[in-house]
Scaffold this motif. Structure first.
Motif, PDB file in Angstrom:
ATOM      1  N   ASN A  34       9.385  11.556  -1.718  1.00 34.89           N
ATOM      2  CA  ASN A  34       8.246  11.534  -2.626  1.00 34.89           C
ATOM      3  C   ASN A  34       8.700  11.317  -4.069  1.00 34.89           C
ATOM      4  OD1 ASN A  34       6.245  13.588  -4.422  1.00 34.89           O
ATOM      5  ND2 ASN A  34       5.263  12.091  -3.117  1.00 34.89           N
ATOM      6  N   THR A  35       8.266  10.178  -4.654  1.00 36.84           N
ATOM      7  CA  THR A  35       8.610   9.866  -6.045  1.00 36.84           C
ATOM      8  C   THR A  35       7.401   9.416  -6.855  1.00 36.84           C
ATOM      9  OG1 THR A  35       9.213   7.603  -5.409  1.00 36.84           O
ATOM     10  CG2 THR A  35      10.996   9.227  -5.498  1.00 36.84           C
ATOM     11  N   GLY A  36       6.210   9.427  -6.257  1.00 36.79           N
ATOM     12  CA  GLY A  36       5.013   9.021  -6.988  1.00 36.79           C
ATOM     13  C   GLY A  36       4.588   7.600  -6.688  1.00 36.79           C
ATOM     14  N   ARG A  37       3.346   7.289  -7.044  1.00 34.40           N
ATOM     15  CA  ARG A  37       2.745   6.016  -6.638  1.00 34.40           C
ATOM     16  C   ARG A  37       3.379   4.799  -7.308  1.00 34.40           C
ATOM     17  NH1 ARG A  37      -1.071   8.834  -9.710  1.00 34.40           N
ATOM     18  NH2 ARG A  37      -1.597   7.866 -11.713  1.00 34.40           N
ATOM     19  N   SER A  38       3.816   4.924  -8.575  1.00 35.98           N
ATOM     20  CA  SER A  38       4.396   3.757  -9.252  1.00 35.98           C
ATOM     21  C   SER A  38       5.703   3.333  -8.603  1.00 35.98           C
ATOM     22  CB  SER A  38       4.625   4.074 -10.740  1.00 35.98           C
ATOM     23  OG  SER A  38       3.411   4.167 -11.434  1.00 35.98           O
ATOM     24  N   ASP A  39       6.614   4.284  -8.407  1.00 35.31           N
ATOM     25  CA  ASP A  39       7.888   3.965  -7.767  1.00 35.31           C
ATOM     26  C   ASP A  39       7.678   3.490  -6.331  1.00 35.31           C
ATOM     27  OD1 ASP A  39      10.895   4.052  -7.754  1.00 35.31           O
ATOM     28  OD2 ASP A  39      10.515   5.494  -6.140  1.00 35.31           O
ATOM     29  N   THR A  40       6.660   4.044  -5.667  1.00 34.68           N
ATOM     30  CA  THR A  40       6.377   3.655  -4.286  1.00 34.68           C
ATOM     31  C   THR A  40       5.904   2.205  -4.227  1.00 34.68           C
ATOM     32  OG1 THR A  40       5.802   5.937  -3.722  1.00 34.68           O
ATOM     33  CG2 THR A  40       5.021   4.226  -2.237  1.00 34.68           C
ATOM     34  N   ARG A  41       5.042   1.813  -5.134  1.00 35.08           N
ATOM     35  CA  ARG A  41       4.620   0.403  -5.180  1.00 35.08           C
ATOM     36  C   ARG A  41       5.796  -0.506  -5.555  1.00 35.08           C
ATOM     37  NH1 ARG A  41      -0.230   2.597  -7.990  1.00 35.08           N
ATOM     38  NH2 ARG A  41      -1.919   2.631  -6.473  1.00 35.08           N
ATOM     39  N   LEU A  60       3.827  -1.197   3.983  1.00 32.99           N
ATOM     40  CA  LEU A  60       3.236   0.133   3.896  1.00 32.99           C
ATOM     41  C   LEU A  60       4.344   1.132   3.569  1.00 32.99           C
ATOM     42  CD1 LEU A  60       0.553   1.690   4.334  1.00 32.99           C
ATOM     43  CD2 LEU A  60       1.274   2.025   6.704  1.00 32.99           C
ATOM     44  N   VAL A  61       4.245   1.770   2.406  1.00 30.34           N
ATOM     45  CA  VAL A  61       5.325   2.628   1.933  1.00 30.34           C
ATOM     46  C   VAL A  61       4.875   4.086   1.962  1.00 30.34           C
ATOM     47  CG1 VAL A  61       7.044   3.007   0.137  1.00 30.34           C
ATOM     48  CG2 VAL A  61       6.013   0.731   0.409  1.00 30.34           C
ATOM     49  N   GLU A  62       5.489   4.850   2.834  1.00 28.65           N
ATOM     50  CA  GLU A  62       5.182   6.275   3.000  1.00 28.65           C
ATOM     51  C   GLU A  62       5.963   7.067   1.950  1.00 28.65           C
ATOM     52  OE1 GLU A  62       2.819   8.644   4.987  1.00 28.65           O
ATOM     53  OE2 GLU A  62       3.721   7.517   6.630  1.00 28.65           O
ATOM     54  N   ASP A  63       5.230   7.688   1.035  1.00 32.36           N
ATOM     55  CA  ASP A  63       5.844   8.360  -0.111  1.00 32.36           C
ATOM     56  C   ASP A  63       6.123   9.845   0.182  1.00 32.36           C
ATOM     57  OD1 ASP A  63       6.793   8.736  -2.716  1.00 32.36           O
ATOM     58  OD2 ASP A  63       4.799   9.174  -3.500  1.00 32.36           O
ATOM     59  N   GLY A  64       7.013  10.089   1.143  1.00 31.20           N
ATOM     60  CA  GLY A  64       7.405  11.460   1.444  1.00 31.20           C
ATOM     61  C   GLY A  64       6.289  12.312   2.014  1.00 31.20           C
ATOM     62  N   SER A  65       5.387  11.715   2.789  1.00 34.84           N
ATOM     63  CA  SER A  65       4.266  12.457   3.344  1.00 34.84           C
ATOM     64  C   SER A  65       4.725  13.546   4.304  1.00 34.84           C
ATOM     65  CB  SER A  65       3.319  11.505   4.093  1.00 34.84           C
ATOM     66  OG  SER A  65       2.800  10.515   3.240  1.00 34.84           O
ATOM     67  N   THR A  66       4.035  14.672   4.264  1.00 32.86           N
ATOM     68  CA  THR A  66       4.283  15.735   5.255  1.00 32.86           C
ATOM     69  C   THR A  66       3.518  15.449   6.541  1.00 32.86           C
ATOM     70  OG1 THR A  66       2.468  17.043   4.323  1.00 32.86           O
ATOM     71  CG2 THR A  66       4.687  17.458   3.470  1.00 32.86           C
ATOM     72  N   LYS A  67       2.532  14.538   6.444  1.00 29.77           N
ATOM     73  CA  LYS A  67       1.782  14.086   7.619  1.00 29.77           C
ATOM     74  C   LYS A  67       1.887  12.563   7.678  1.00 29.77           C
ATOM     75  CE  LYS A  67      -1.536  17.901   7.283  1.00 29.77           C
ATOM     76  NZ  LYS A  67      -2.979  18.265   7.102  1.00 29.77           N
ATOM     77  N   PRO A  68       3.010  12.048   8.160  1.00 29.73           N
ATOM     78  CA  PRO A  68       3.230  10.602   8.158  1.00 29.73           C
ATOM     79  C   PRO A  68       2.267   9.868   9.091  1.00 29.73           C
ATOM     80  CG  PRO A  68       4.948  11.720   9.403  1.00 29.73           C
ATOM     81  CD  PRO A  68       4.155  12.788   8.722  1.00 29.73           C
ATOM     82  N   VAL A  87       0.841  -1.192   0.000  1.00 30.70           N
ATOM     83  CA  VAL A  87       0.000   0.000   0.000  1.00 30.70           C
ATOM     84  C   VAL A  87       0.879   1.247   0.000  1.00 30.70           C
ATOM     85  CG1 VAL A  87      -1.787   1.311   1.209  1.00 30.70           C
ATOM     86  CG2 VAL A  87      -1.811  -1.197   1.297  1.00 30.70           C
ATOM     87  N   PRO A  88       0.788   2.083  -1.039  1.00 31.89           N
ATOM     88  CA  PRO A  88       1.468   3.376  -1.014  1.00 31.89           C
ATOM     89  C   PRO A  88       0.598   4.383  -0.264  1.00 31.89           C
ATOM     90  CG  PRO A  88       0.364   3.098  -3.109  1.00 31.89           C
ATOM     91  CD  PRO A  88       0.082   1.854  -2.312  1.00 31.89           C
ATOM     92  N   VAL A  89       1.207   5.273   0.465  1.00 27.96           N
ATOM     93  CA  VAL A  89       0.418   6.263   1.199  1.00 27.96           C
ATOM     94  C   VAL A  89       1.095   7.628   1.125  1.00 27.96           C
ATOM     95  CG1 VAL A  89       1.552   5.628   3.388  1.00 27.96           C
ATOM     96  CG2 VAL A  89      -0.629   6.850   3.422  1.00 27.96           C
ATOM     97  N   TYR A  90       0.273   8.631   0.888  1.00 24.21           N
ATOM     98  CA  TYR A  90       0.764  10.007   0.854  1.00 24.21           C
ATOM     99  C   TYR A  90      -0.272  10.912   1.514  1.00 24.21           C
ATOM    100  CZ  TYR A  90       2.379  14.532  -0.864  1.00 24.21           C
ATOM    101  OH  TYR A  90       2.811  15.832  -0.931  1.00 24.21           O
ATOM    102  N   ARG A 122      -2.446  10.472   3.963  1.00 17.09           N
ATOM    103  CA  ARG A 122      -3.788   9.886   4.091  1.00 17.09           C
ATOM    104  C   ARG A 122      -3.950   9.286   5.502  1.00 17.09           C
ATOM    105  NH1 ARG A 122      -6.576   8.954  -0.733  1.00 17.09           N
ATOM    106  NH2 ARG A 122      -5.894  10.474  -2.277  1.00 17.09           N
ATOM    107  N   LEU A 123      -3.711  10.078   6.508  1.00 15.00           N
ATOM    108  CA  LEU A 123      -3.667   9.594   7.881  1.00 15.00           C
ATOM    109  C   LEU A 123      -4.971   8.936   8.321  1.00 15.00           C
ATOM    110  CD1 LEU A 123      -1.852   9.432  10.364  1.00 15.00           C
ATOM    111  CD2 LEU A 123      -2.688  11.667  11.080  1.00 15.00           C
ATOM    112  N   ASP A 124      -6.093   9.602   8.109  1.00 12.25           N
ATOM    113  CA  ASP A 124      -7.383   9.063   8.537  1.00 12.25           C
ATOM    114  C   ASP A 124      -7.733   7.776   7.787  1.00 12.25           C
ATOM    115  OD1 ASP A 124      -7.650  11.149  10.279  1.00 12.25           O
ATOM    116  OD2 ASP A 124      -8.893  12.364   8.935  1.00 12.25           O
ATOM    117  N   GLU A 125      -7.431   7.761   6.489  1.00 11.70           N
ATOM    118  CA  GLU A 125      -7.752   6.585   5.685  1.00 11.70           C
ATOM    119  C   GLU A 125      -6.931   5.378   6.109  1.00 11.70           C
ATOM    120  OE1 GLU A 125      -8.981   9.064   1.663  1.00 11.70           O
ATOM    121  OE2 GLU A 125      -7.137   7.897   1.720  1.00 11.70           O
ATOM    122  N   ILE A 126      -5.661   5.585   6.404  1.00 12.79           N
ATOM    123  CA  ILE A 126      -4.795   4.486   6.817  1.00 12.79           C
ATOM    124  C   ILE A 126      -5.292   3.865   8.114  1.00 12.79           C
ATOM    125  CG2 ILE A 126      -2.519   4.041   7.838  1.00 12.79           C
ATOM    126  CD1 ILE A 126      -2.602   3.734   4.842  1.00 12.79           C
ATOM    127  N   ALA A 127      -5.813   4.689   9.001  1.00  9.95           N
ATOM    128  CA  ALA A 127      -6.335   4.164  10.263  1.00  9.95           C
ATOM    129  C   ALA A 127      -7.458   3.163   9.999  1.00  9.95           C
ATOM    130  CB  ALA A 127      -6.833   5.310  11.136  1.00  9.95           C
TER     131      ALA A 127
END
Length: 330
Positions: A64-71, A35-43, A7-10, A12-17
C-alpha cells in the motif's frame, strides 16, 4: 488504437466485479486492463481470475503506497498507445471504447476526459450524491457539464492521455488533487485536452454521507494546494462554496438580529435544488435527498477550502511538501 486501462484498487471487491463485467461486454476490444492492487487486505484475485479468459488483464499486487503511486505503477507496465484511467467504483458503458476510438480518430487530442452519469440501477442515495457532484447549481459544472464556469480538466474517474504525454510529463504527484495537477502540467506543456461528452461512465461515488463529506472536504483543501503550485489555476468558481459558507453564517446572524425575512434567500436556493433534481431524476425522493447531499457537498468543500486557506495562505504552514513537489516536477 490500443488502449491500456489503468485502475487502482484498494479493498473494493464488489465494485471491481461490476467494473470487470462492464469491460467484458465492450463492443471495441483492442485494450488491456492493468489492475493494480494497492496492498488490499481483501484482494480481488478471485474476481480477476474469472475474467482472465475474457479480458487481457495484467494484475499487479503491491504494498500500500496510495493511489498516485499505484497509478504510476500501472503506467510503467502499460503497453497501450493511450492510457485510460477509471476509478474502481465505475461502470463502463458497453460502447465506451468504440466511442472513444471514434472521437480520437475524428477529433484527436493528446489528453481527454469524459463526464460521469448515474446508472439506472443506482440507489436513491447514489443518484442524489451524483446530482450534488455534477449539478451546475452545486459545482458550477466543473466536472464536464454542458454549462461550465471553468476550462475543463479531466479527472481520473474518466481520463486518458497518450503515451507521448506520459513520456514527457511523467506520472501523478503524491498529493490531493493529483489529477487536476497532472491536467495542468499537460496543458502547460502544450498538449491538447478535450472533453468527449459521449465517452461517459457511470460513477457510483460515496454512498455514506460521512465519507462523502470527508471526500469533498479533501477536494476543498486540494484546491489551495493547487493554487500554491499554480496561482493561475484558482478561478472564481472554486471560491463559491467558501463564499456560500460565509454568506450562510451572515444570513443566520441577520435573521436572528435583524429580520427573519432574509431566510427567503436560502429558501429559494433550496427550492431550486429540489426542482432541478426533480427535473433530472424524475423522483421526489431523490430530489429531497439531493438537498441534503448538495449542502454536504457545498459545506464540505467550502470548509475544506477555508481551513486550508487559513493554514497555508494566512499562517503559511505546511508549505514545505508543496515546495518539494514543485522542485521535483518543474
Amino acid at each position: 488504437m490500443f488502449f491500456s486501462i489503468i485502475v487502482p484498487v484498494y479493498n473494493r471487491l464488489d465494485e471491481i466485479a461490476e467494473l470487470l463485467e462492464s469491460l467484458a461486454v465492450q463492443t471495441y476490444t483492442n485494450f488491456e486492463l492493468v489492475l493494480v492492487e494497492d496492498g488490499s487486505t481483501k484482494p480481488c484475485s478471485a474476481e480477476v481470475e474469472k475474467y482472465h479468459s475474457i479480458l487481457n488483464i495484467n494484475y499487479i499486487v503491491k504494498e500500500n503506497t496510495g493511489r498516485s503511486d499505484t497509478r504510476n505503477t500501472g503506467m510503467k507496465a502499460a503497453k497501450g498507445d493511450y492510457f485510460v484511467f477509471f476509478d474502481s467504483d465505475c461502470i463502463v458503458p458497453g460502447h465506451y471504447f468504440e466511442t472513444l476510438n471514434r472521437c480520437l480518430q475524428n477529433d484527436c487530442a493528446d489528453c481527454f476526459g469524459g463526464p460521469d452519469k448515474e446508472h439506472p440501477a443506482f440507489t436513491a442515495m447514489q443518484k442524489a450524491v451524483n446530482y450534488a457532484m455534477t449539478s451546475f447549481l452545486t459545482t458550477g459544472g466543473i466536472r464536464g457539464g454542458k454549462v461550465n464556469l471553468e476550462k475543463f480538466k479531466p479527472r481520473t474517474f474518466n481520463m486518458g492521455f497518450s503515451r507521448a504525454v506520459y513520456e514527457k510529463i511523467g506520472g501523478f504527484k503524491d498529493m490531493y488533487g493529483e489529477d487536476i495537477d497532472l491536467s495542468i502540467r499537460i496543458n502547460n506543456a502544450g498538449f491538447t485536452t478535450k472533453l468527449y461528452r459521449d465517452a461517459f461512465v457511470f460513477h457510483k461515488r460515496r454512498v455514506n454521507l460521512k465519507k462523502f463529506y470527508k471526500q469533498v472536504n479533501i477536494f476543498g483543501q486540494a484546491r489551495i494546494n493547487l493554487y500554491k503550485l499554480y496561482p493561475d489555476s484558482l478561478k472564481p468558481v472554486h471560491t463559491l462554496p467558501a463564499v456560500f459558507v460565509t454568506g450562510s453564517i451572515i444570513v443566520v446572524l441577520l435573521a436572528i438580529f435583524i429580520s427573519v425575512w432574509v431566510l427567503i434567500f436560502p429558501a429559494v436556493y433550496i427550492l431550486l435544488l429540489f426542482l432541478d433534481s426533480l427535473a433530472k431524476t424524475k423522483s421526489i425522493k431523490i430530489a429531497g435527498i439531493s438537498i441534503i447531499t448538495s449542502f454536504i457537498q457545498i459545506y464540505g468543500y467550502g470548509l475544506g477550502f477555508i481551513k486550508s486557506f487559513v493554514r497555508k495562505i494566512i499562517f503559511r504552514q505546511g508549505l514545505e511538501d508543496l515546495e518539494t513537489l514543485r522542485k521535483i516536477y518543474k
